[in-house]
Each structure stands twice: as C-alpha cells, then as structure tokens.
Write a protein that holds these residues in place. Sequence first.
Motif, PDB file in Angstrom:
ATOM      1  N   MET A 171       0.482  -1.259   0.124  1.00 32.05           N
ATOM      2  CA  MET A 171       0.296   0.031  -0.259  1.00 32.05           C
ATOM      3  C   MET A 171       1.417   1.260   0.045  1.00 32.05           C
ATOM      4  N   ALA A 172       2.150   1.251  -0.905  1.00 32.22           N
ATOM      5  CA  ALA A 172       2.832   2.209  -0.476  1.00 32.22           C
ATOM      6  C   ALA A 172       2.316   2.961  -1.885  1.00 32.22           C
ATOM      7  N   TYR A 173       2.726   4.589  -1.082  1.00 27.76           N
ATOM      8  CA  TYR A 173       2.302   5.500  -2.469  1.00 27.76           C
ATOM      9  C   TYR A 173       3.210   6.334  -3.717  1.00 27.76           C
ATOM     10  N   LEU A 174       2.693   5.103  -4.788  1.00 26.20           N
ATOM     11  CA  LEU A 174       3.503   5.638  -5.828  1.00 26.20           C
ATOM     12  C   LEU A 174       3.187   6.917  -5.927  1.00 26.20           C
ATOM     13  N   PRO A 175       4.509   7.709  -6.149  1.00 27.49           N
ATOM     14  CA  PRO A 175       4.508   9.412  -6.163  1.00 27.49           C
ATOM     15  C   PRO A 175       4.288   9.808  -8.411  1.00 27.49           C
ATOM     16  N   ASN A 176       3.315  10.527  -8.590  1.00 30.96           N
ATOM     17  CA  ASN A 176       2.828  10.957  -9.463  1.00 30.96           C
ATOM     18  C   ASN A 176       4.060  11.921 -10.329  1.00 30.96           C
ATOM     19  N   ASN A 177       3.742  11.597 -11.544  1.00 33.52           N
ATOM     20  CA  ASN A 177       5.200  12.286 -12.569  1.00 33.52           C
ATOM     21  C   ASN A 177       5.637  13.329 -12.905  1.00 33.52           C
ATOM     22  N   ASP A 178       3.830  13.618 -11.908  1.00 37.54           N
ATOM     23  CA  ASP A 178       3.674  15.730 -12.952  1.00 37.54           C
ATOM     24  C   ASP A 178       4.174  16.457 -11.989  1.00 37.54           C
ATOM     25  N   ASP A 179       4.176  15.857 -10.573  1.00 40.54           N
ATOM     26  CA  ASP A 179       4.517  16.626  -9.379  1.00 40.54           C
ATOM     27  C   ASP A 179       6.270  16.031  -8.621  1.00 40.54           C
ATOM     28  N   LEU A 180       6.656  16.820  -8.936  1.00 38.64           N
ATOM     29  CA  LEU A 180       8.110  16.733  -8.422  1.00 38.64           C
ATOM     30  C   LEU A 180       8.253  16.754  -7.336  1.00 38.64           C
ATOM     31  N   PHE A 181       7.481  17.466  -5.969  1.00 38.52           N
ATOM     32  CA  PHE A 181       7.698  17.650  -4.805  1.00 38.52           C
ATOM     33  C   PHE A 181       6.575  17.468  -3.788  1.00 38.52           C
ATOM     34  N   ASP A 182       5.380  16.190  -4.730  1.00 38.09           N
ATOM     35  CA  ASP A 182       4.215  15.545  -4.399  1.00 38.09           C
ATOM     36  C   ASP A 182       4.840  14.473  -3.700  1.00 38.09           C
ATOM     37  N   SER A 183       6.517  13.738  -4.066  1.00 38.83           N
ATOM     38  CA  SER A 183       6.858  12.556  -3.327  1.00 38.83           C
ATOM     39  C   SER A 183       7.823  13.243  -2.287  1.00 38.83           C
ATOM     40  N   ILE A 184       7.918  13.517  -2.348  1.00 39.50           N
ATOM     41  CA  ILE A 184       8.780  14.255  -0.768  1.00 39.50           C
ATOM     42  C   ILE A 184       7.866  15.281   0.157  1.00 39.50           C
ATOM     43  N   ILE A 185       6.714  15.534  -0.030  1.00 38.64           N
ATOM     44  CA  ILE A 185       5.768  16.197   0.285  1.00 38.64           C
ATOM     45  C   ILE A 185       5.038  14.711   1.694  1.00 38.64           C
ATOM     46  N   MET A 186       5.047  13.270   0.387  1.00 38.78           N
ATOM     47  CA  MET A 186       3.783  12.666   1.023  1.00 38.78           C
ATOM     48  C   MET A 186       5.106  11.438   1.080  1.00 38.78           C
ATOM     49  N   ALA A 187       6.278  11.573   1.518  1.00 40.92           N
ATOM     50  CA  ALA A 187       6.833  10.375   2.047  1.00 40.92           C
ATOM     51  C   ALA A 187       6.669  10.674   3.505  1.00 40.92           C
ATOM     52  N   ASP A 188       6.547  10.804   4.115  1.00 40.29           N
ATOM     53  CA  ASP A 188       6.112  11.153   5.524  1.00 40.29           C
ATOM     54  C   ASP A 188       4.770   9.954   6.211  1.00 40.29           C
ATOM     55  N   GLU A 189       3.905  10.322   5.093  1.00 40.32           N
ATOM     56  CA  GLU A 189       3.334   8.908   4.693  1.00 40.32           C
ATOM     57  C   GLU A 189       3.549   7.875   4.871  1.00 40.32           C
ATOM     58  N   ARG A 190       4.107   8.087   3.289  1.00 42.88           N
ATOM     59  CA  ARG A 190       4.595   6.724   2.964  1.00 42.88           C
ATOM     60  C   ARG A 190       5.329   6.126   3.715  1.00 42.88           C
ATOM     61  N   PHE A 191       6.368   6.211   4.561  1.00 37.90           N
ATOM     62  CA  PHE A 191       7.132   5.865   5.331  1.00 37.90           C
ATOM     63  C   PHE A 191       6.589   5.603   7.012  1.00 37.90           C
ATOM     64  N   HIS A 192       5.464   6.147   6.869  1.00 38.57           N
ATOM     65  CA  HIS A 192       4.386   6.622   8.457  1.00 38.57           C
ATOM     66  C   HIS A 192       3.528   4.877   8.104  1.00 38.57           C
ATOM     67  N   ILE A 193       3.080   4.505   6.861  1.00 41.98           N
ATOM     68  CA  ILE A 193       2.344   3.862   6.874  1.00 41.98           C
ATOM     69  C   ILE A 193       2.423   2.199   6.309  1.00 41.98           C
ATOM     70  N   GLU A 194       3.885   1.940   5.648  1.00 40.42           N
ATOM     71  CA  GLU A 194       4.997   0.926   5.683  1.00 40.42           C
ATOM     72  C   GLU A 194       5.545   0.705   6.745  1.00 40.42           C
ATOM     73  N   ALA A 195       6.248   1.976   7.880  1.00 38.09           N
ATOM     74  CA  ALA A 195       6.918   1.361   9.130  1.00 38.09           C
ATOM     75  C   ALA A 195       5.431   0.790   9.735  1.00 38.09           C
ATOM     76  N   TYR A 196       3.851   1.455  10.021  1.00 32.08           N
ATOM     77  CA  TYR A 196       2.822   0.149  10.661  1.00 32.08           C
ATOM     78  C   TYR A 196       2.524  -0.647  10.020  1.00 32.08           C
ATOM     79  N   GLN A 197       2.532  -1.372   8.735  1.00 32.39           N
ATOM     80  CA  GLN A 197       3.098  -2.410   8.328  1.00 32.39           C
ATOM     81  C   GLN A 197       4.441  -3.233   8.876  1.00 32.39           C
ATOM     82  N   GLU A 198       5.153  -3.022   8.417  1.00 25.51           N
ATOM     83  CA  GLU A 198       6.758  -3.926   9.396  1.00 25.51           C
ATOM     84  C   GLU A 198       5.734  -3.752  10.532  1.00 25.51           C
ATOM     85  N   GLY A 199       5.382  -3.117  11.104  1.00 25.81           N
ATOM     86  CA  GLY A 199       5.245  -3.371  13.035  1.00 25.81           C
ATOM     87  C   GLY A 199       4.264  -4.054  12.963  1.00 25.81           C
ATOM     88  N   PHE A 200       3.298  -4.245  12.207  1.00 25.04           N
ATOM     89  CA  PHE A 200       1.733  -5.082  12.316  1.00 25.04           C
ATOM     90  C   PHE A 200       2.311  -6.270  11.997  1.00 25.04           C
TER      91      PHE A 200
END
Length: 141
Positions: A1-30
């Motif tokens: 369920m990792a966030y896939l960045p949209n190629n149109d916006d370069l900064f979107d992947s940087i801004i959404m990194a916190d949420e993506r890492f939070h989701i991945e860490a939650y899955q690993e911890g679970f």
Amino acid sequence: MAYLPNNDDLFDSIIMADERFHIEAYQEGFEEGIRQGTIEGKNHGRLHGAKLSAEVSFYYGFAVAWKCLLQTSSDIKARKRLKAVESLVGVIQNYPYEDPQYEKLQEDMETVRGKFRQVCSLLNVSTDFKAYVNGSTEMSF
C-alpha cells in the motif's frame, strides 16, 4: 500500500514521504507483532499445558496407587473408598488429551480436582497438590 508518486509533480513525492514511511512502518510493525505474538502464545500454551499435564498425571498416579492398596482390603469402608478412587480413575481416563481446543477443559479439570478432594477426604490425606510435587529436599528413610 505504498504511495506511488505522480510523475507530474516532483515535490509531491517529497511531501508525501512522511505518510508513505508511516504506512510502511505500520505494516512492518504489524507483521512483526503477529510473529512475536504467535511465538509468545505457543510458549505460554506449552508452559501451561505442561503444568496441567503434571497435575493430571499426579492425580492419576495417586489414584492408581491407592486403588492397588485398597483392593486387598476387605473392610466395608475400604470398598467405599475404592469406589471413589475408581471414579477418579474413570474421570481421568475419559479426559480428552488429544484435543488442544477442547471447550470444556476448565470444567472437566474442576471435576477432576473435585473428585481428588473427595478421595483425599475419604482417605484422610492432604489435598495440597503442590506439597506432593515439591516434596521435601531430604530423604524420609
């Protein structure tokens, strides 16, 4: 369920990194929690199963020993005691050893303990299971 960045916006992947890492860490911890919980559950079940088995084995050995002693007596009281001991042996022999998910385990164990207390009362011996198991550190003879 990792966030896939949209190629149109370069900064979107940087801004959404916190949420993506939070989701991945939650899955690993679970997943790690499930693994650890399974291991702890097995160890807990093994430990308590061994304690319960030791208790039932003690009751059975106690009953068989007294049955052998009482069979040779012709006293009327001995027959009543023998009947109670045979009842305890019967309850223990009908105990479901092979079913680890037996729903009435606690009820049946209370029945076994009650029969044991009844037999001990008739035989005028102590009902403290732990005293028999722990025993004394010195030899009695």
